[in-house]
Design an enzyme around this catalytic site. Structure first.
Site, PDB file in Angstrom:
ATOM      1  N   PHE A 109       0.664  -1.060   0.074  1.00 19.74           N
ATOM      2  CA  PHE A 109      -0.276   0.376  -0.160  1.00 19.74           C
ATOM      3  C   PHE A 109       1.063   0.979   0.419  1.00 19.74           C
ATOM      4  O   PHE A 109       1.909   1.283   0.833  1.00 19.74           O
ATOM      5  CB  PHE A 109      -0.987   0.189   0.982  1.00 19.74           C
ATOM      6  N   ASP A 114       9.246   2.416   1.286  1.00 22.30           N
ATOM      7  CA  ASP A 114       8.261   3.377   1.752  1.00 22.30           C
ATOM      8  C   ASP A 114       8.406   2.678   3.371  1.00 22.30           C
ATOM      9  O   ASP A 114       7.457   2.307   4.040  1.00 22.30           O
ATOM     10  CB  ASP A 114       6.811   2.830   1.625  1.00 22.30           C
ATOM     11  N   LYS A 127       3.043   9.820   8.438  1.00 23.21           N
ATOM     12  CA  LYS A 127       2.652   9.671   9.878  1.00 23.21           C
ATOM     13  C   LYS A 127       3.219   9.991  11.047  1.00 23.21           C
ATOM     14  O   LYS A 127       2.454  10.834  11.132  1.00 23.21           O
ATOM     15  CB  LYS A 127       3.037   7.144   9.665  1.00 23.21           C
TER      16      LYS A 127
HETATM   17  C1  LIG Z   1       3.093   1.766   3.950  1.00 17.81           C
HETATM   18  C2  LIG Z   1       1.806   3.441   3.362  1.00 17.81           C
HETATM   19  N1  LIG Z   1       2.210   4.093   2.290  1.00 17.81           N
HETATM   20  C3  LIG Z   1       1.965   5.598   2.329  1.00 17.81           C
HETATM   21  C4  LIG Z   1       1.052   4.884   3.038  1.00 17.81           C
HETATM   22  C5  LIG Z   1      -0.261   6.573   2.660  1.00 17.81           C
HETATM   23  O1  LIG Z   1      -0.307   7.291   3.549  1.00 17.81           O
HETATM   24  P1  LIG Z   1      -1.247   8.896   3.477  1.00 17.81           P
HETATM   25  O2  LIG Z   1      -2.735   8.311   3.661  1.00 17.81           O
HETATM   26  O3  LIG Z   1      -0.698   9.634   4.221  1.00 17.81           O
HETATM   27  O4  LIG Z   1      -1.462   9.256   2.368  1.00 17.81           O
HETATM   28  C6  LIG Z   1      -0.278   4.257   4.041  1.00 17.81           C
HETATM   29  C7  LIG Z   1      -1.132   4.961   4.464  1.00 17.81           C
HETATM   30  O5  LIG Z   1      -1.321   3.745   5.590  1.00 17.81           O
HETATM   31  C8  LIG Z   1       0.662   3.094   4.311  1.00 17.81           C
HETATM   32  O6  LIG Z   1       1.066   2.575   5.378  1.00 17.81           O
END
Ligand SMILES: Cc1ncc(COP(=O)(O)O)c(C=O)c1O
Length: 399
Positions: free
Chosen positions: A141, A226, A255
């Site tokens: 994700f 990520d 986050k």
């Molecule tokens: C690993 C990862 N990348 C990207 C995101 C996306 O982040 P945002 O919701 O702040 O756009 C998330 C959100 O849960 C995530 O867990």
């Protein structure tokens, strides 16, 4: 129409777009690990807004920094700079410098998806025309904006929005041969999560990450990690990649970086970051003073507390206690990013709802697994309290 609870205030319909399911609770206030709803009911927060409020709710250091900054200077645009953005960038570059042994540069943004968008653009610019592809993993994700969604390895999330931007390929996670087979001269980068959070809290095999690093070196590809969910000490090290001892070229963050204040960042090694030239990327709110004040406070406070050590110590306690629960067949994850796999016949959503009713906030990360991501400041006593709630819930549901 969605069924969000809302104060009517003259409206006869829900004012929110129906992209989220109906919320179960209206939270009004938080302190540390605790939350209170609008009826005054107390909850233990073992989700942290999905690994966001890692220093706990209403953390005094972060709250003071944000309030002070709000009374000093909120925003000036990127025609200018401000001292707090510079301080945050220096601290973030230092933190990643310690973790990677590399000099790097950062770009601040507002969310995890935006951090990944910036990384994906960096990969395209780095690769050059005809070499713009990115390989990521199934189950991953990376966010909801179009390119971050295209990188996300969940075809059902793409389905309503085809055609997706091109240049994205997906391979099974933790499978080096599949990754190797997906690489051709159009590929510029590999994008992976050290632990797939939304994918069910599935850690990357450390050897897989090391092999991916070697493969990227051999083929001249960027390794982009990520760390939006795993970063800032959540897994027991400052960044998830430290468990494998690999050094990525690009890292995306968000986050916990603002402890609830919306902020994200992409970090890249200097030689990679330098492919961006003025005008290649930007954001009105990049490095805005109020958000970067939160970042400075989070980094200072996490260093002061030795947040990775807290995540490791409390993670061991929580993992051990969860393993003793009825109906639990596996506890996986790292530090305080954990998932509890439930025995056949137990529905994670039913467990989540019963736990919520009993005053414990978690999340059903799949049909069969519950995710727990308490603040890194959680006490041993709060862990005992939370696990006792879960025990009662599971005893009831396994009867
Ligand atoms: C690993 C990862 N990348 C990207 C995101 C996306 O982040 P945002 O919701 O702040 O756009 C998330 C959100 O849960 C995530 O867990």
């Amino acid at each position: 129409m969605s069924s969000h609870a809302f104060s009517t205030e003259g409206l006869t319909y829900c004012p929110f777009m129906p992209v989220f399911g109906a919320p179960q609770v209206m939270f009004e206030r938080g302190l540390g690990t605790e939350l209170w709803d609008t009826d005054g009911k107390r909850y233990l927060d073992f989700l942290c807004g999905i690994a966001v409020t890692s220093l706990g709710h209403a953390n005094p250091a972060v709250a003071d920094a944000v309030c002070r900054q709000a009374n000093t200077l909120l925003h000036v645009s990127n025609f200018f700079s401000n001292p707090v953005a510079t301080e945050a960038a220096v601290k973030l570059v230092a933190l990643l410098g310690e973790a990677t042994g590399s000099e790097g540069q950062v770009f601040f943004c507002n969310s995890g998806a935006e951090a990944n968008e910036a990384a994906l653009k960096l990969a395209r610019k780095f690769g050059g025309r005809g070499r713009h592809g990115v390989v990521s993993a199934y189950g991953s994700f990376h966010g909801r904006t179009l390119a971050a969604l295209a990188a996300t390895g969940q075809p059902t999330k793409h389905e309503p929005f085809h055609p997706m931007p091109d240049g994205f390929r997906h391979v099974p996670f933790n499978d080096l041969s599949a990754l190797e087979a997906a690489i051709d001269p159009t590929i510029a980068a590999v994008l992976l999560e050290p632990v797939q959070g939304e994918g069910g809290v599935v850690p990357a095999d450390p050897q897989y990450l090391r092999d991916v690093r070697a493969l990227c070196d051999e083929r001249g590809l960027l390794l982009m990690l990520d760390e939006v969910q795993t970063g800032f000490a959540r897994t027991g090290t400052w960044f998830g990649f430290q468990h494998a001892g690999v050094v990525p070229d690009v890292v995306t963050l968000a986050k916990a970086m603002g402890n609830g204040f919306p902020v994200g960042a992409v970090w890249a090694k200097r030689e990679v970051a330098s492919v961006f030239q003025p005008g290649d990327h930007g954001s009105t709110y990049s490095g805005t003073a109020i958000a970067t004040a939160a970042v400075v406070a989070v980094i200072d406070e996490m260093r002061r507390l030795d947040a990775p050590a807290l995540a490791r110590a409390r993670g061991v306690e929580l993992t051990a206690a969860l393993r003793e629960l009825p109906g639990v067949v596996e506890v996986r994850g790292q530090g305080l990013l954990l998932a509890v796999e439930l025995q056949a016949g137990l529905d994670a959503k039913a467990v989540y709802l019963a736990a919520l009713e009993a005053g414990l906030v978690t999340n059903a990360v799949s049909a069969t697994a519950l995710r727990l991501a308490p603040p890194l400041t959680v006490s041993s006593q709060e862990i005992v309290e939370a696990v006792t709630i879960l025990r009662h819930v599971l005893e009831e549901l396994t009867k």
